[in-house]
Design an enzyme around this catalytic site. Sequence first.
Site, PDB file in Angstrom:
ATOM      1  N   ILE A  49     -16.238 -50.445  63.339  1.00 26.85           N
ATOM      2  CA  ILE A  49     -16.838 -51.698  63.797  1.00 26.85           C
ATOM      3  C   ILE A  49     -15.889 -52.399  64.752  1.00 26.85           C
ATOM      4  O   ILE A  49     -14.682 -52.186  64.722  1.00 26.85           O
ATOM      5  CB  ILE A  49     -17.204 -52.628  62.618  1.00 26.85           C
ATOM      6  CG1 ILE A  49     -15.959 -53.035  61.818  1.00 26.85           C
ATOM      7  CG2 ILE A  49     -18.212 -51.991  61.721  1.00 26.85           C
ATOM      8  CD1 ILE A  49     -16.234 -54.087  60.786  1.00 26.85           C
ATOM      9  N   TYR A  58     -23.934 -53.872  53.953  1.00 24.88           N
ATOM     10  CA  TYR A  58     -24.797 -52.746  53.597  1.00 24.88           C
ATOM     11  C   TYR A  58     -25.983 -53.231  52.789  1.00 24.88           C
ATOM     12  O   TYR A  58     -25.892 -54.228  52.066  1.00 24.88           O
ATOM     13  CB  TYR A  58     -24.019 -51.713  52.771  1.00 24.88           C
ATOM     14  CG  TYR A  58     -23.019 -50.935  53.581  1.00 24.88           C
ATOM     15  CD1 TYR A  58     -23.352 -49.722  54.161  1.00 24.88           C
ATOM     16  CD2 TYR A  58     -21.731 -51.430  53.785  1.00 24.88           C
ATOM     17  CE1 TYR A  58     -22.435 -49.020  54.922  1.00 24.88           C
ATOM     18  CE2 TYR A  58     -20.810 -50.729  54.542  1.00 24.88           C
ATOM     19  CZ  TYR A  58     -21.168 -49.517  55.106  1.00 24.88           C
ATOM     20  OH  TYR A  58     -20.261 -48.816  55.856  1.00 24.88           O
ATOM     21  N   GLU A  75     -16.504 -43.661  42.590  1.00 23.97           N
ATOM     22  CA  GLU A  75     -16.463 -43.636  44.060  1.00 23.97           C
ATOM     23  C   GLU A  75     -15.927 -42.294  44.573  1.00 23.97           C
ATOM     24  O   GLU A  75     -15.069 -42.229  45.462  1.00 23.97           O
ATOM     25  CB  GLU A  75     -15.642 -44.798  44.609  1.00 23.97           C
ATOM     26  CG  GLU A  75     -16.206 -46.163  44.265  1.00 23.97           C
ATOM     27  CD  GLU A  75     -17.531 -46.483  44.937  1.00 23.97           C
ATOM     28  OE1 GLU A  75     -17.969 -45.725  45.828  1.00 23.97           O
ATOM     29  OE2 GLU A  75     -18.139 -47.507  44.564  1.00 23.97           O
TER      30      GLU A  75
END
Length: 195
Positions: free
Chosen positions: A174, A182, A92
């Site tokens: 959001i 996603y 990541e």
Amino acid sequence: MHAITNSGWVEVITGCMFSGKTEELLRRLRRAEIAGQEVAAFTPAIDDRYGEESLGSHAGNEWTATVVENDPESVLEIPGKLNGEQVVAIDEANFFPAELRDVCEKLAADGRRVVVSGTDQTFRGDPFHPLPALMATAEYVEKLQAICTVCGEPATRNQRLIDGEPAHADDPTIMVGAEESYEARCRNCHELRED
């Protein structure tokens, strides 16, 4: 380590979400372990989907990892956390700051194999840093594709959905109570709301 030059190198595994980046990273780590090489893995603290001190794939495979905060100081401390491991994995990478590239370069210069995975695009389709810099300086780059959830073609984009609808191009956050998810999408099926 390359046998002739005695040098390390950097490998980048990239692509959209659900393309198998972490699974490929884990495959490479298992092969290194079979070869008798010691492995150190690192994952960002912000990604807690698979619990503490573990990096994992959507397929359910995991590897013990050291959790690193996603700030420059913590990333620069990664080399000091090693104990002679020849292979260093960083999952990541898109959640880490730009200093990650310098850390990877330092580790490779020290004769280590550095395997990095992360998505190279934001949900908007823009470059997701520091992946572009890592891809430019790596010896090996592999870009994986997923399957578009709309048409079934090869997917290269991350589709962000808010309450099941494409996210607005200008809103990185959001609303409270909204559900974020996603999907993998191809270029033609990728959508950004402009209203």
